[in-house]
Enzyme design. Structure first.
Site, PDB file in Angstrom:
ATOM      1  CE1 TYR A  93      -7.404   5.717 -10.021  1.00 28.96           C
ATOM      2  CE2 TYR A  93      -9.640   5.271 -10.779  1.00 28.96           C
ATOM      3  CZ  TYR A  93      -8.478   4.838 -10.170  1.00 28.96           C
ATOM      4  OH  TYR A  93      -8.374   3.547  -9.710  1.00 28.96           O
ATOM      5  CB  SER A 105      -9.152   1.482 -12.857  1.00 29.21           C
ATOM      6  OG  SER A 105     -10.490   1.904 -12.701  1.00 29.21           O
TER       7      SER A 105
HETATM    8  N1  LIG Z   1     -11.403   0.387  -5.115  1.00 26.40           N
HETATM    9  C1  LIG Z   1     -11.743   0.524  -6.368  1.00 26.40           C
HETATM   10  O1  LIG Z   1     -12.927   0.781  -6.698  1.00 26.40           O
HETATM   11  C2  LIG Z   1     -10.717   0.339  -7.457  1.00 26.40           C
HETATM   12  C3  LIG Z   1     -11.183   0.108  -8.753  1.00 26.40           C
HETATM   13  C4  LIG Z   1     -10.252  -0.057  -9.777  1.00 26.40           C
HETATM   14  C5  LIG Z   1      -8.900   0.005  -9.524  1.00 26.40           C
HETATM   15  N2  LIG Z   1      -8.468   0.245  -8.238  1.00 26.40           N
HETATM   16  C6  LIG Z   1      -7.013   0.319  -8.041  1.00 26.40           C
HETATM   17  O2  LIG Z   1      -6.644  -0.699  -7.136  1.00 26.40           O
HETATM   18  C7  LIG Z   1      -5.438  -0.347  -6.461  1.00 26.40           C
HETATM   19  C8  LIG Z   1      -5.622  -0.579  -4.967  1.00 26.40           C
HETATM   20  O3  LIG Z   1      -6.654   0.266  -4.484  1.00 26.40           O
HETATM   21  P1  LIG Z   1      -7.605  -0.116  -3.248  1.00 26.40           P
HETATM   22  O4  LIG Z   1      -8.999   0.003  -3.732  1.00 26.40           O
HETATM   23  O5  LIG Z   1      -7.157  -1.366  -2.615  1.00 26.40           O
HETATM   24  O6  LIG Z   1      -7.337   1.166  -2.312  1.00 26.40           O
HETATM   25  P2  LIG Z   1      -6.651   1.318  -0.870  1.00 26.40           P
HETATM   26  O7  LIG Z   1      -7.330   0.448   0.130  1.00 26.40           O
HETATM   27  O8  LIG Z   1      -6.630   2.795  -0.612  1.00 26.40           O
HETATM   28  O9  LIG Z   1      -5.165   0.801  -1.098  1.00 26.40           O
HETATM   29  C9  LIG Z   1      -4.191   1.561  -1.769  1.00 26.40           C
HETATM   30  C10 LIG Z   1      -2.820   1.032  -1.389  1.00 26.40           C
HETATM   31  O10 LIG Z   1      -1.818   1.767  -2.117  1.00 26.40           O
HETATM   32  C11 LIG Z   1      -0.793   2.156  -1.217  1.00 26.40           C
HETATM   33  N3  LIG Z   1      -0.097   3.355  -1.667  1.00 26.40           N
HETATM   34  C12 LIG Z   1      -0.637   4.555  -1.974  1.00 26.40           C
HETATM   35  N4  LIG Z   1       0.336   5.419  -2.321  1.00 26.40           N
HETATM   36  C13 LIG Z   1       1.517   4.745  -2.233  1.00 26.40           C
HETATM   37  C14 LIG Z   1       2.875   5.074  -2.446  1.00 26.40           C
HETATM   38  N5  LIG Z   1       3.232   6.299  -2.842  1.00 26.40           N
HETATM   39  N6  LIG Z   1       3.811   4.131  -2.252  1.00 26.40           N
HETATM   40  C15 LIG Z   1       3.469   2.877  -1.853  1.00 26.40           C
HETATM   41  N7  LIG Z   1       2.208   2.506  -1.641  1.00 26.40           N
HETATM   42  C16 LIG Z   1       1.236   3.422  -1.810  1.00 26.40           C
HETATM   43  C17 LIG Z   1      -1.520   2.370   0.113  1.00 26.40           C
HETATM   44  O11 LIG Z   1      -0.642   2.192   1.224  1.00 26.40           O
HETATM   45  P3  LIG Z   1       0.046   3.348   2.088  1.00 26.40           P
HETATM   46  O12 LIG Z   1      -0.949   4.457   2.233  1.00 26.40           O
HETATM   47  O13 LIG Z   1       0.372   2.648   3.368  1.00 26.40           O
HETATM   48  O14 LIG Z   1       1.267   3.740   1.318  1.00 26.40           O
HETATM   49  C18 LIG Z   1      -2.501   1.206   0.078  1.00 26.40           C
HETATM   50  O15 LIG Z   1      -1.899   0.042   0.575  1.00 26.40           O
HETATM   51  C19 LIG Z   1      -5.147   1.099  -6.863  1.00 26.40           C
HETATM   52  O16 LIG Z   1      -4.175   1.121  -7.878  1.00 26.40           O
HETATM   53  C20 LIG Z   1      -6.493   1.597  -7.401  1.00 26.40           C
HETATM   54  O17 LIG Z   1      -6.338   2.639  -8.315  1.00 26.40           O
HETATM   55  C21 LIG Z   1      -9.348   0.395  -7.214  1.00 26.40           C
END
Ligand SMILES: NC(=O)c1ccc[n+]([C@@H]2O[C@H](COP(=O)([O-])OP(=O)(O)OC[C@H]3O[C@@H](n4cnc5c(N)ncnc54)[C@H](OP(=O)(O)O)[C@@H]3O)[C@@H](O)[C@H]2O)c1
Length: 246
Positions: free
Chosen positions: A144, A131
């Protein structure tokens, strides 16, 4: 021969979109996340393999590696997220620990477990979704920002350690993505607070935008390594500087 791609955090958001994109490129996709039913529904769309897996649990990670098989071409370390948004003075230590467990230790554990299969494949690509939070601290984001920086450093060290092997180590660092779960998770299910994050922002990134970046990085010729790809919406100049129309 069909190549295997493993995507963690594939039940939602960026991971779900990435699983679909890689399946579209012809990979056998192995999807991992904790919510098994949701995961199975997504996997079913394109004949993927759903593995209910908490990346912080060693026995789950072991099972994921077994289901992935002996040869893995692509690993996308995407499972993770932000839990809370408070100043250091009010840090919720349990949430910080949980963030470290999933984003940093989970990513390292899955990478470690799948490296033998990537080597057996004759090489491959490891993409870690970090990120822009890992680039610099912002107020109330220390927990974070810290875990995303740690994830990046693990990825950078791995690239150095594997130098000489045909394995690409790529860091994809998104800015503001209006994904399915990120802000909802950060604010513990508070929909109003989650929606406020994107209020007045013209076109935040979508989960498909980030998935396309990951798909592109993976699709490049095997000798081309995108060390780090930063992707932000035009309305965002830095994590703390976002243009809002209202
Ligand atoms: N959205 C943003 O603005 C943003 C920006 C920069 C980086 N990111 C990064 O992008 C990645 C994906 O985020 P997203 O935005 O797509 O959010 P999201 O829709 O909340 O997806 C997060 C995913 O991670 C899984 N997860 C969480 N804890 C887990 C665990 N202990 N074991 C296995 N799976 C787990 C969740 O599935 P379950 O709950 O089913 O386990 C879900 O599929 C993350 O690493 C986040 O930090 C996001």
């Amino acid at each position: 021969m069909t190549k295997t791609a493993v995507v963690t955090g594939a039940s939602s958001g960026i991971g779900k979109a990435t699983a679909r994109a890689l399946a579209g490129d012809g990979y056998r996709v192995v999807l991992a996340a904790r919510r098994g039913e949701k995961l199975a529904g997504i996997a079913q769309e394109f004949g993927g393999v759903a593995v209910t897996c908490d990346v912080t649990k060693p026995e789950d990670v072991e099972r994921l590696a077994a289901e992935a098989g002996d040869d893995v071409a692509v690993l996308v370390n995407n499972a993770g997220g932000a839990f809370g948004l408070e100043p250091v003075a009010d840090a919720a230590i349990d949430k910080w620990r949980e963030m470290y467990e999933v984003n940093v230790l989970g990513t390292v554990a899955v990478t470690k477990a799948l490296l033998p299969a990537i080597r057996a494949n004759g090489g491959g690509t490891v993409v870690t979704v970090t990120s822009i939070a890992g680039d610099a601290a912002y107020e109330n984001g220390a927990g974070y920002c810290g875990v995303k920086a740690a994830e990046r450093f693990a990825s950078d060290a791995l690239r150095l350690e594997l130098n000489g092997e045909p394995i690409r180590i790529c860091d994809v660092a998104p800015g503001m993505v209006e994904s399915e779960g990120f802000s909802l998770v950060r604010f513990d299910g508070d929909e109003a607070k989650a929606a406020a994050v994107y209020e007045g922002v013209e076109n935040p990134l979508t989960e498909e935008d980030v998935a396309e970046c990951i798909r592109w990085v993976v699709s490049l010729p095997a000798h081309v390594n995108v060390d780090k790809l930063t992707v932000k919406p035009v309305a965002q100049a830095a994590s703390y500087k976002v243009h809002r129309t209202s």
